[in-house]
Each structure stands twice: as structure tokens, then as C-alpha cells.
Design a protein around this motif. Structure first.
Motif, PDB file in Angstrom:
ATOM      1  N   ILE A   1       2.829   2.452  11.978  1.00  0.00           N
ATOM      2  CA  ILE A   1       3.206   3.793  12.433  1.00  0.00           C
ATOM      3  C   ILE A   1       4.138   4.435  11.404  1.00  0.00           C
ATOM      4  O   ILE A   1       5.083   3.808  10.924  1.00  0.00           O
ATOM      5  CB  ILE A   1       3.945   3.733  13.785  1.00  0.00           C
ATOM      6  N   GLY A   2       3.877   5.683  11.086  1.00  0.00           N
ATOM      7  CA  GLY A   2       4.765   6.453  10.211  1.00  0.00           C
ATOM      8  C   GLY A   2       4.409   7.919  10.325  1.00  0.00           C
ATOM      9  O   GLY A   2       3.315   8.275  10.774  1.00  0.00           O
ATOM     10  N   GLY A   3       5.309   8.784   9.903  1.00  0.00           N
ATOM     11  CA  GLY A   3       5.041  10.215  10.015  1.00  0.00           C
ATOM     12  C   GLY A   3       5.734  11.018   8.936  1.00  0.00           C
ATOM     13  O   GLY A   3       6.426  10.476   8.073  1.00  0.00           O
ATOM     14  N   GLY A   4       5.551  12.328   8.986  1.00  0.00           N
ATOM     15  CA  GLY A   4       6.170  13.210   8.004  1.00  0.00           C
ATOM     16  C   GLY A   4       5.818  12.791   6.587  1.00  0.00           C
ATOM     17  O   GLY A   4       4.670  12.445   6.288  1.00  0.00           O
TER      18      GLY A   4
ATOM     19  N   SER B   1      -1.217   0.176   4.776  1.00  0.00           N
ATOM     20  CA  SER B   1      -2.237  -0.365   5.662  1.00  0.00           C
ATOM     21  C   SER B   1      -3.523  -0.666   4.904  1.00  0.00           C
ATOM     22  O   SER B   1      -4.052  -1.786   4.954  1.00  0.00           O
ATOM     23  CB  SER B   1      -2.509   0.637   6.784  1.00  0.00           C
ATOM     24  N   MET B   2      -4.032   0.342   4.179  1.00  0.00           N
ATOM     25  CA  MET B   2      -5.335   0.205   3.542  1.00  0.00           C
ATOM     26  C   MET B   2      -5.274  -0.563   2.223  1.00  0.00           C
ATOM     27  O   MET B   2      -6.063  -1.491   1.997  1.00  0.00           O
ATOM     28  CB  MET B   2      -5.950   1.580   3.290  1.00  0.00           C
ATOM     29  N   CYS B   3      -4.361  -0.187   1.345  1.00  0.00           N
ATOM     30  CA  CYS B   3      -4.369  -0.726  -0.020  1.00  0.00           C
ATOM     31  C   CYS B   3      -3.712  -2.098  -0.132  1.00  0.00           C
ATOM     32  O   CYS B   3      -4.034  -2.867  -1.037  1.00  0.00           O
ATOM     33  CB  CYS B   3      -3.668   0.242  -0.971  1.00  0.00           C
ATOM     34  N   ILE B   4      -2.776  -2.402   0.745  1.00  0.00           N
ATOM     35  CA  ILE B   4      -2.088  -3.697   0.654  1.00  0.00           C
ATOM     36  C   ILE B   4      -2.625  -4.670   1.700  1.00  0.00           C
ATOM     37  O   ILE B   4      -3.235  -5.681   1.367  1.00  0.00           O
ATOM     38  CB  ILE B   4      -0.563  -3.534   0.811  1.00  0.00           C
ATOM     39  N   LEU B   5      -2.409  -4.370   2.967  1.00  0.00           N
ATOM     40  CA  LEU B   5      -2.796  -5.330   3.996  1.00  0.00           C
ATOM     41  C   LEU B   5      -4.308  -5.539   4.055  1.00  0.00           C
ATOM     42  O   LEU B   5      -4.784  -6.667   4.191  1.00  0.00           O
ATOM     43  CB  LEU B   5      -2.256  -4.899   5.359  1.00  0.00           C
ATOM     44  N   GLU B   6      -5.069  -4.463   3.936  1.00  0.00           N
ATOM     45  CA  GLU B   6      -6.518  -4.598   3.994  1.00  0.00           C
ATOM     46  C   GLU B   6      -7.096  -5.038   2.653  1.00  0.00           C
ATOM     47  O   GLU B   6      -7.759  -6.080   2.551  1.00  0.00           O
ATOM     48  CB  GLU B   6      -7.155  -3.284   4.454  1.00  0.00           C
ATOM     49  N   GLU B   7      -6.876  -4.246   1.612  1.00  0.00           N
ATOM     50  CA  GLU B   7      -7.500  -4.549   0.319  1.00  0.00           C
ATOM     51  C   GLU B   7      -6.959  -5.821  -0.325  1.00  0.00           C
ATOM     52  O   GLU B   7      -7.722  -6.644  -0.841  1.00  0.00           O
ATOM     53  CB  GLU B   7      -7.302  -3.379  -0.646  1.00  0.00           C
ATOM     54  N   MET B   8      -5.650  -5.993  -0.311  1.00  0.00           N
ATOM     55  CA  MET B   8      -5.041  -7.084  -1.066  1.00  0.00           C
ATOM     56  C   MET B   8      -4.825  -8.360  -0.255  1.00  0.00           C
ATOM     57  O   MET B   8      -4.623  -9.427  -0.833  1.00  0.00           O
ATOM     58  CB  MET B   8      -3.708  -6.634  -1.661  1.00  0.00           C
ATOM     59  N   GLN B   9      -4.853  -8.237   1.083  1.00  0.00           N
ATOM     60  CA  GLN B   9      -4.657  -9.421   1.915  1.00  0.00           C
ATOM     61  C   GLN B   9      -5.774  -9.648   2.923  1.00  0.00           C
ATOM     62  O   GLN B   9      -5.753 -10.627   3.664  1.00  0.00           O
ATOM     63  CB  GLN B   9      -3.306  -9.337   2.640  1.00  0.00           C
TER      64      GLN B   9
ATOM     65  N   ARG C   1      -6.743  -7.126   9.099  1.00  0.00           N
ATOM     66  CA  ARG C   1      -7.178  -5.973   9.884  1.00  0.00           C
ATOM     67  C   ARG C   1      -5.961  -5.151  10.318  1.00  0.00           C
ATOM     68  O   ARG C   1      -4.930  -5.715  10.691  1.00  0.00           O
ATOM     69  CB  ARG C   1      -7.988  -6.435  11.104  1.00  0.00           C
ATOM     70  N   THR C   2      -6.116  -3.839  10.273  1.00  0.00           N
ATOM     71  CA  THR C   2      -5.004  -2.966  10.645  1.00  0.00           C
ATOM     72  C   THR C   2      -5.491  -1.755  11.441  1.00  0.00           C
ATOM     73  O   THR C   2      -6.659  -1.369  11.356  1.00  0.00           O
ATOM     74  CB  THR C   2      -4.251  -2.423   9.406  1.00  0.00           C
ATOM     75  N   THR C   3      -4.563  -1.184  12.179  1.00  0.00           N
ATOM     76  CA  THR C   3      -4.690   0.165  12.727  1.00  0.00           C
ATOM     77  C   THR C   3      -3.502   0.958  12.202  1.00  0.00           C
ATOM     78  O   THR C   3      -2.369   0.470  12.223  1.00  0.00           O
ATOM     79  CB  THR C   3      -4.656   0.165  14.265  1.00  0.00           C
ATOM     80  N   ARG C   4      -3.726   2.138  11.709  1.00  0.00           N
ATOM     81  CA  ARG C   4      -2.635   2.991  11.223  1.00  0.00           C
ATOM     82  C   ARG C   4      -2.693   4.315  11.979  1.00  0.00           C
ATOM     83  O   ARG C   4      -3.775   4.886  12.165  1.00  0.00           O
ATOM     84  CB  ARG C   4      -2.763   3.227   9.722  1.00  0.00           C
ATOM     85  N   VAL C   5      -1.541   4.787  12.403  1.00  0.00           N
ATOM     86  CA  VAL C   5      -1.527   6.025  13.178  1.00  0.00           C
ATOM     87  C   VAL C   5      -0.285   6.833  12.818  1.00  0.00           C
ATOM     88  O   VAL C   5       0.805   6.286  12.640  1.00  0.00           O
ATOM     89  CB  VAL C   5      -1.591   5.730  14.704  1.00  0.00           C
TER      90      VAL C   5
ATOM     91  N   GLU D   1       0.807  11.571  16.268  1.00  0.00           N
ATOM     92  CA  GLU D   1      -0.465  11.386  16.955  1.00  0.00           C
ATOM     93  C   GLU D   1      -0.504  10.090  17.764  1.00  0.00           C
ATOM     94  O   GLU D   1      -1.525   9.763  18.368  1.00  0.00           O
ATOM     95  CB  GLU D   1      -1.608  11.364  15.929  1.00  0.00           C
ATOM     96  N   PHE D   2       0.598   9.383  17.765  1.00  0.00           N
ATOM     97  CA  PHE D   2       0.644   8.057  18.365  1.00  0.00           C
ATOM     98  C   PHE D   2       0.205   8.059  19.827  1.00  0.00           C
ATOM     99  O   PHE D   2      -0.446   7.140  20.298  1.00  0.00           O
ATOM    100  CB  PHE D   2       2.067   7.493  18.238  1.00  0.00           C
ATOM    101  N   PHE D   3       0.533   9.113  20.563  1.00  0.00           N
ATOM    102  CA  PHE D   3       0.248   9.138  21.997  1.00  0.00           C
ATOM    103  C   PHE D   3      -1.146   9.682  22.312  1.00  0.00           C
ATOM    104  O   PHE D   3      -1.425  10.075  23.437  1.00  0.00           O
ATOM    105  CB  PHE D   3       1.320   9.954  22.725  1.00  0.00           C
ATOM    106  N   HIS D   4      -2.032   9.675  21.321  1.00  0.00           N
ATOM    107  CA  HIS D   4      -3.377  10.232  21.515  1.00  0.00           C
ATOM    108  C   HIS D   4      -4.454   9.239  21.101  1.00  0.00           C
ATOM    109  O   HIS D   4      -5.288   9.537  20.265  1.00  0.00           O
ATOM    110  CB  HIS D   4      -3.522  11.537  20.744  1.00  0.00           C
ATOM    111  N   GLY D   5      -4.429   8.036  21.635  1.00  0.00           N
ATOM    112  CA  GLY D   5      -5.535   7.118  21.417  1.00  0.00           C
ATOM    113  C   GLY D   5      -5.136   5.720  21.008  1.00  0.00           C
ATOM    114  O   GLY D   5      -5.337   4.753  21.752  1.00  0.00           O
ATOM    115  N   SER D   6      -4.585   5.581  19.800  1.00  0.00           N
ATOM    116  CA  SER D   6      -4.359   4.248  19.244  1.00  0.00           C
ATOM    117  C   SER D   6      -3.400   3.405  20.065  1.00  0.00           C
ATOM    118  O   SER D   6      -3.475   2.168  20.041  1.00  0.00           O
ATOM    119  CB  SER D   6      -3.829   4.360  17.808  1.00  0.00           C
TER     120      SER D   6
END
Length: 333
Positions: free
Chosen positions: A203-206, A216-224, A227-231, A235-240
Motif C-alpha cells: 500500500i502506498g499513495g501520493g 511490488s513489480m520490479c523487486i518482489l515479483e521480477e527479482m524474487q 506474488r503481490t497485490t499493490r493498491v 483506492e484501498f477501500f475499493h476492492g483489494s
């Protein structure tokens, strides 16, 4: 510190900050020639790194400054492209294929092109109007983008704080080394606790939303290969949030800008559900020599350093090299 090459880190950071005179001279010349809009073009992590500076321009300026994914730009086009468009690209190696193709595309419209990279003889450096070269492997590009966009806004009378920001950036190498030292025990403890974690919720914003996406994508997913979800925190309270369970490993990135309350709200909710919430907050780091307003602006750079410590310790405990790839630049696509 594990895998931390301090002399190289200092030198690379200083080389990026040291581009200030060339950036200012170039920006002044380009503005005098006439710029109606700016496109910040990247791919993957370099695209994500553009977002804080689109965000900054949106806050302070009426000049259209937009980030664009290189491959999508080529296929979809952009109605604003023309001789008064400034296109800015970044690439560590200067060889990113989608960026090379995007440069060829925008040049058909007469756009002015600027590249930040570490290799003067790379394809990207040789095929732009202006190549600004830092030391090889310098990362991230936030320093250069902050100086460039900040100078543009300042020259337009929209960012009075630019001179103090640019002056304070000279202290960035020292401040980041201290931040890395502060982060080291936290990073080691996080990695030990998450040696077997295979899913993260970020979770992060601004101005930190770009870094959230990148980590999320370049380190945890690509390099390690995790699986991740990033939001986005707004928008946190709209789905994830429906994916949260009491054992979900959550990472929250928090900065010091005006959007902090949005992430505070998400953090507060997450802690009601999950027992595994890790908050990485730039307020926790000394950053001596930086004013409150400029601490907020360098937050993505600070977290890149802090999370770089986490990445190295995850590599250690998981026995999974950060350089290992199955598909990226291994298979044709």
C-alpha cells in the motif's frame, strides 16, 4: 551493511545530483525555445519512477506533464506530440528496447528529447537531442527527474522552493548512507520474519504510489518471483482490501506530504485485520539538512535506499539472487 558498496553508492548518487548545472542550463534553453507540454516516458521501473514528478507538476503547474508507458505510446499515440513537446526518458543501460522505439516514434513529430542514463555510447544516449550522463549503474533516476521538473516549474514561476531543494540535494549522499545504516537492522529482521512468505500486499499513495508499484513489480515479483497485490492508498477501500486475512503480509509505504492521512487511514484499517503489517515511513529517518517540505519531495529516493536493504536481506534468507531471471531479457517477446 550486507552487499552495500558505500563508495560506489555515494559516487553514483553524487553524479546524479551533480548534473544540476547541466540540467538547469538545458531547461532554461528549452523553455526559451518554447515548450508546451512534457512527456515522461519509461518502461517498467523507469515508468513508475516518473509518477512522482507528474504528481508534483499536477500540484503546482498548469503545464501538461504526463507519464507514458513507452510501448503503449507507440501504439496509441498522443495528441499533444509536436515540435513544442519535451520527451524525457531514463534507462540505466541505455538499451531498453521499448524506450528506443518510443524515441524513434516521438522524433517523427519533431519532439525535443532528453535522456538520463549511465552510458554515453548507448543507443538511447546516441539517439536523443540531449543526453545527461551519470555514473554507470546509477539508480534511481528520481534525483535527475526532481531537478528537471523542479527547474521547469521554477522557471515558470510555479515552484519557489526549487532553489532550496536543489541546494539541499547536495547533502543527499550523506543522508542516504545514514538512512541505509538506520534501515539495516530493520531490513534484516523483516527478512528473517518473512523468509517463507510467498505473498505480499503493498500500500502506498501520493508521490509514493510509483515506488509502491515499482517495489511490488520490479523487486518482489521480477527479482524474487513472489506474488503481490499493490493498491493505491486512496483506492484501498475499493476492492483489494477483500483479500486481507489475519496472516496476510502487508507492507505500507508512508511519506511526509499532504497525502499522508490517506495512507494513515489505510494503515489503521489493515492493522485491524492482519497481524503482519510492516510500515516503512520516511519520518523514521534522520535526513539531516533537509527541510520538512523537501523531506516530502525526496521520499521516493529515501525509500528506494531503505528497501534496497530489505531486498538484499530477502536475497540472503531466500537464497534467491536478485539478478536471476527466467524470462526478462532471456526470452524474445
Amino acid at each position: 551493511m550486507l552487499g552495500f558498496k558505500e563508495p560506489e553508492f555515494r559516487s553514483q548518487t553524487a553524479s546524479a545530483v551533480g548534473l544540476r548545472p547541466r540540467i538547469e542550463e538545458l531547461v532554461d534553453r528549452l523553455l526559451d525555445e518554447g515548450i508546451d507540454n512534457v512527456l515522461l516516458v519509461g518502461a517498467g521501473g523507469t515508468y513508475a519512477q516518473m509518477w512522482p514528478y507528474e504528481f508534483l507538476a499536477r500540484q503546482k503547474s498548469v503545464l501538461p506533464v504526463r507519464s507514458a508507458i513507452a510501448a503503449e505510446l507507440i501504439e496509441s499515440g498522443d495528441a499533444s506530440l509536436g515540435e513544442r513537446t519535451l520527451v524525457v526518458v531514463t534507462s540505466v543501460t541505455g538499451t531498453t528496447d521499448d524506450v528506443i522505439r518510443a524515441l524513434e516514434y516521438v522524433q517523427r513529430f519533431g519532439a525535443k528529447t532528453v535522456a538520463f542514463t549511465g552510458y554515453a555510447t548507448s543507443p538511447i544516449a546516441l539517439n536523443v537531442d540531449h543526453a545527461l550522463i551519470s555514473e554507470p549503474k546509477t539508480w534511481p533516476f528520481d534525483m535527475q527527474l526532481l531537478l528537471l521538473v523542479g527547474r521547469i516549474l521554477h522557471r515558470r514561476g510555479e515552484f519557489d522552493g526549487y532553489p532550496s531543494l536543489a541546494d539541499e540535494l547536495e547533502q543527499l549522499p550523506d543522508a542516504l548512507v545514514v538512512a541505509a545504516e538506520q534501515a539495516e537492522p530493520v531490513a534484516a529482521a523483516f527478512a528473517e520474519a518473512h523468509k517463507d512468505t510467498d505473498y505480499y500486499f503493498l500500500i502506498g499513495g501520493g508521490p509514493l504510489w510509483g515506488f509502491t508499484y515499482l517495489y511490488s513489480m520490479c523487486i518482489l515479483e521480477e527479482m524474487q518471483w513472489l506474488r503481490t497485490t499493490r493498491v493505491h492508498s486512496a483506492e484501498f477501500f475499493h476492492g483489494s482490501l477483500e483479500l486481507l486475512e489475519e496472516d496476510t503480509a502487508v507492507i505500507v509505504f508512508q511519506g511526509e506530504d499532504e497525502t499522508r492521512p490517506i495512507t494513515d487511514r489505510a494503515e489503521s484499517f489493515v492493522k485491524r485485520i492482519s497481524n503482519d503489517v510492516s510500515v516503512f515511513d520516511t519520518r523514521d529517518y534522520a535526513l539531516d539538512g533537509f527541510s520538512p517540505e523537501n523531506r516530502a519531495l525526496i521520499a521516493p529516493i529515501v525509500l528506494d535506499t531503505v528497501m534496497g536493504r530489505v531486498s538484499k536481506h530477502l536475497e540472503r534468507v531466500r537464497g534467491h539472487s536478485l539478478d536471476l531471471r527466467r524470462y526478462y531479457r532471456v526470452m524474445e517477446y
